[in-house]
Write a protein that holds these residues in place. Structure first.
Motif, PDB file in Angstrom:
ATOM      1  N   SER A 124       0.849  -1.236  -0.050  1.00  0.00           N
ATOM      2  CA  SER A 124      -0.013   0.143   0.148  1.00  0.00           C
ATOM      3  C   SER A 124       0.876   1.299  -0.041  1.00  0.00           C
ATOM      4  O   SER A 124       0.269   2.168  -0.692  1.00  0.00           O
ATOM      5  CB  SER A 124      -1.090  -0.186   0.935  1.00  0.00           C
ATOM      6  N   LEU A 128       2.427   1.817  -3.448  1.00  0.00           N
ATOM      7  CA  LEU A 128       1.294   2.361  -4.416  1.00  0.00           C
ATOM      8  C   LEU A 128       1.115   3.789  -4.052  1.00  0.00           C
ATOM      9  O   LEU A 128       0.932   4.899  -5.243  1.00  0.00           O
ATOM     10  CB  LEU A 128       0.200   1.374  -4.593  1.00  0.00           C
ATOM     11  N   PHE A 171       0.742  -8.008  -4.193  1.00  0.00           N
ATOM     12  CA  PHE A 171      -0.297  -6.811  -4.112  1.00  0.00           C
ATOM     13  C   PHE A 171       0.039  -5.814  -5.021  1.00  0.00           C
ATOM     14  O   PHE A 171      -1.093  -5.136  -5.591  1.00  0.00           O
ATOM     15  CB  PHE A 171      -0.101  -6.551  -2.539  1.00  0.00           C
ATOM     16  N   ASN A 185      -2.658  -4.452  -8.089  1.00  0.00           N
ATOM     17  CA  ASN A 185      -3.176  -3.207  -7.520  1.00  0.00           C
ATOM     18  C   ASN A 185      -2.631  -1.858  -8.248  1.00  0.00           C
ATOM     19  O   ASN A 185      -3.219  -0.692  -7.921  1.00  0.00           O
ATOM     20  CB  ASN A 185      -3.264  -3.000  -6.199  1.00  0.00           C
ATOM     21  N   ARG A 197      -1.485   0.999 -10.718  1.00  0.00           N
ATOM     22  CA  ARG A 197      -2.173   1.785 -11.924  1.00  0.00           C
ATOM     23  C   ARG A 197      -1.162   2.017 -12.903  1.00  0.00           C
ATOM     24  O   ARG A 197      -1.325   2.930 -13.859  1.00  0.00           O
ATOM     25  CB  ARG A 197      -2.851   3.075 -11.326  1.00  0.00           C
TER      26      ARG A 197
END
Length: 122
Positions: A74, A77, A109, A113, A115
């Protein structure tokens, strides 16, 4: 090109560090190294930072080194989106006896996820 390299101290990520620095130097890319928490790594964040600095010095290349806290995927990203990076680079992926790539949880992950383009260095 603006590249974000995520490393967590595994052998795969340290190999990816060397390859990504060489690639960025050769291509004239801007590189940011993000150190993430990896419970499977034997190195501390300080040891990873020192190793990254050594690799950069040996290559004669300058890059920002950042330390991220929290969920590694997370955080990578979020940084990639805030910083408008063109690519995320990660080390990892073992090849099974049947020839399939087996990803670690952080790589999986990010790949699922992100982009932006993700490059996995094996």
């Amino acid at each position: 090109m603006k590249t974000l390299l995520g490393i967590g101290g595994s052998e795969d990520s340290l190999r990816a560090l060397e390859k990504a620095v060489d690639r960025a130097k050769e291509a004239g890319d801007e590189l940011t190294i993000a150190i993430v928490e990896n419970p499977d790594a034997s190195l501390s964040k300080a040891e990873i930072r020192a190793h990254a600095s050594d690799v950069l010095d040996a290559a004669g290349f300058e890059a920002e080194i950042r330390t991220l806290s929290g969920h590694p995927g997370s955080q990578l990203l979020e940084l990639a989106e805030r910083g408008s990076y063109d690519r995320i680079v990660l080390g990892g992926g073992e090849t099974s006896p049947l020839g399939k790539v087996q990803l670690g949880s952080i790589s999986e992950f990010v790949l699922l996820n992100a982009r932006t383009t993700v490059t996995l260095i094996r």
